[in-house]
Design an enzyme around this catalytic site. Sequence first.
Site: not given
Length: 337
Positions: A29, A60, A84-86, A129
């Site tokens: 992205e 993702e 990393a949260d995504y 985030h």
Amino acid sequence: MAKMTMIEAIRDAHDVAMAEDERVIVYGEDVGFFGGVFRVTAGLQEKYGQSRCFDAPINESGIVGTAIGMAAYGLKPVIEIQFADYVYPAFDQIVSEAARLRHRSNGDFTCPLVIRMPTGGGIFGGQTHSQSPEAIFTHVSGLKVLIPSNPADAKGLFLSAVADPDPVIFLEPKRLYNGPFDGHHDKPLQSWKKHELGEVPDGNNAIEIGKANITREGNDVTVLAYGTMVYVAEAAAEETGVDAEVIDLRSLLPLDLDTIKASVQKTGRCVIVHEATRTSGFGAELMSLVQETCFYHLEAPMIRVTGWDTPYPHAQEWEYFPGPARVGEALKKVMED
């Protein structure tokens, strides 16, 4: 050698890998034209073209899924998960497909895939985030999990990850992106104080995966840390005067157990530091391994210093992080026992 931030070092590593092997492609992205939210891939599309560095939809699972297919058919995709949260929508693709492809195909297919993810807190990004999910991936057979603490290691480990025939999770601590972290301070403005940038070798300085680095030698207690916490551990040792040996693990999976064992057997004590939550964090695995391999050398109970067992506390971010004061208390306590 050139002096670089971690962002610059990882960008340089992309450049080296893409120049050496035309099979290396980069996407995610905003990764192409924009150069990524942290500008790690800035300039790569202009240099290598839109077929080798390009933007992907906000999906993702789709990003990881297409990368697995590309890897299986001979390309070497490097993909960025913006935070990393995504990554969780893609977790099934990583665990059920990428990690198992070599084994389920009896070696007919491999998955040379690098999944880059900015990790940890420090940018006031709140709960979505700022997470540190490394322990989740270390539980998955078939993956490798790396987390550098300095620009030279970031470049060297990244190049080894690209060359690896199996999938690699490459976690990049956001607090270290723009310059060495001043571990002596707990507060955000002080901790971003710029120090001398890291020296990074030119060309391909690949660092072997699975090898830890002793960043501070000592005889009284072994401190196991990685990422940002390496600097916090060093600062705590300096402030307390405890003769601590600090080991930067760098590679969580595979883990350099030989270096850990040698240090703990020498010092007889062990403190483990990580930013992620305490329960089922990677520190628990480290404690188990040290207990199994060094029990008769231990002179005191091991101690973990970690984040809290709560959803990420945006308003209390800098109290949540292990700082030199908390780590220093652990060092002093383990020396008293």
